[in-house]
Design an enzyme around this catalytic site. Sequence first.
Site, PDB file in Angstrom:
ATOM      1  N   SER A 150      17.263  -4.092  52.353  1.00 16.49           N
ATOM      2  CA  SER A 150      18.052  -2.913  52.704  1.00 16.49           C
ATOM      3  C   SER A 150      18.106  -2.693  54.216  1.00 16.49           C
ATOM      4  CB  SER A 150      17.462  -1.671  52.036  1.00 16.49           C
ATOM      5  OG  SER A 150      17.312  -1.878  50.654  1.00 16.49           O
TER       6      SER A 150
HETATM    7  N1  SAH Z   1      12.969  -3.346  48.290  1.00 17.32           N
HETATM    8  C1  SAH Z   1      13.625  -4.589  48.636  1.00 17.32           C
HETATM    9  C2  SAH Z   1      15.124  -4.555  48.426  1.00 17.32           C
HETATM   10  C3  SAH Z   1      15.382  -4.888  47.048  1.00 17.32           C
HETATM   11  S1  SAH Z   1      16.971  -5.419  46.535  1.00 17.32           S
HETATM   12  C4  SAH Z   1      13.327  -5.021  50.049  1.00 17.32           C
HETATM   13  O1  SAH Z   1      12.640  -4.285  50.783  1.00 17.32           O
HETATM   14  O2  SAH Z   1      13.721  -6.120  50.410  1.00 17.32           O
HETATM   15  C5  SAH Z   1      16.761  -4.938  44.848  1.00 17.32           C
HETATM   16  C6  SAH Z   1      15.804  -5.779  44.043  1.00 17.32           C
HETATM   17  O3  SAH Z   1      15.656  -5.147  42.781  1.00 17.32           O
HETATM   18  C7  SAH Z   1      16.294  -7.188  43.780  1.00 17.32           C
HETATM   19  O4  SAH Z   1      15.336  -8.124  44.198  1.00 17.32           O
HETATM   20  C8  SAH Z   1      16.469  -7.213  42.255  1.00 17.32           C
HETATM   21  O5  SAH Z   1      16.158  -8.466  41.671  1.00 17.32           O
HETATM   22  C9  SAH Z   1      15.486  -6.155  41.813  1.00 17.32           C
HETATM   23  N2  SAH Z   1      15.713  -5.555  40.498  1.00 17.32           N
HETATM   24  C10 SAH Z   1      16.886  -5.252  39.894  1.00 17.32           C
HETATM   25  N3  SAH Z   1      16.665  -4.717  38.683  1.00 17.32           N
HETATM   26  C11 SAH Z   1      15.311  -4.680  38.500  1.00 17.32           C
HETATM   27  C12 SAH Z   1      14.445  -4.246  37.446  1.00 17.32           C
HETATM   28  N4  SAH Z   1      14.906  -3.730  36.300  1.00 17.32           N
HETATM   29  N5  SAH Z   1      13.110  -4.364  37.621  1.00 17.32           N
HETATM   30  C13 SAH Z   1      12.602  -4.895  38.757  1.00 17.32           C
HETATM   31  N6  SAH Z   1      13.367  -5.333  39.781  1.00 17.32           N
HETATM   32  C14 SAH Z   1      14.703  -5.227  39.665  1.00 17.32           C
END
Ligand code: SAH
Length: 226
Positions: free
Chosen positions: A73
């Site tokens: 993000s």
């Molecule tokens: N917090 C992260 C940004 C994450 S992007 C950072 O600092 O880089 C969102 C992430 O959520 C992705 O890696 C995606 O695979 C994950 N995601 C999506 N649905 C999910 C779920 N139900 N449980 C766990 N992770 C999930």
Amino acid sequence: MRKRKERADLPENEFERMRELMVEQQLVPRGIRNPGVLDAFRKVPRHRFVEKDLQNSAYDDHPLPIGEGQTISQPFMVACMTQCLDIKKNERVLEIGTGSGYQAAILAEIAAEVYTVERIDSIAKKAEALLRELGYNNVQYRVADGTNGWPEKAPFNGIIVTAGAPRVPEPLVEQLAEGGRLLIPVGGSWSQELRIVRKEKEGMREEYVCGCVFVPLVGEHGWREG
Ligand code: SAH
């Protein structure tokens, strides 16, 4: 002709300078004032959380791809969510969507314990290896559907969801401690509103924070796969 030096080859103190600029130009003017949050942003080496060829833009004012169609993000969004979570030194936090591990590192600088859940195994493994290398020993990892939370480790003082949900997953609300805060983007798959849900003695209180754009939260209490 001499090849121009790639910014990715810069020494650590150059990245430190870029971090300071990120704090002074992107975070402080937009209302990030919590000293613990600003300190964490000065410390965590964001360039290590992206591929080498993207390190030159790691401190820029936007999200970046991390593979598998997922993103790290924008710095301001990470800061805004972290400030809203209002985590104290002795508190425990659950993050849904480990991704690159950057948000988890920021939380690990502030909270006592961080629990992070990611559904894609390869992404989770990479983030865990990096966070261990960087010395974050107060983070625990799980590969699972985070829309079910992490019931064995509940309750949490803070829960932060870093993917966009169609609605607030009930298990996450249940796993909040009294006085706990849940930060979650809710809305359509292309844009959402960031909401803060507070569990208080008198009941739940929900507030709108700002508009945002996150990749979809996929799972039992999120979007269906595909
Ligand atoms: N917090 C992260 C940004 C994450 S992007 C950072 O600092 O880089 C969102 C992430 O959520 C992705 O890696 C995606 O695979 C994950 N995601 C999506 N649905 C999910 C779920 N139900 N449980 C766990 N992770 C999930």
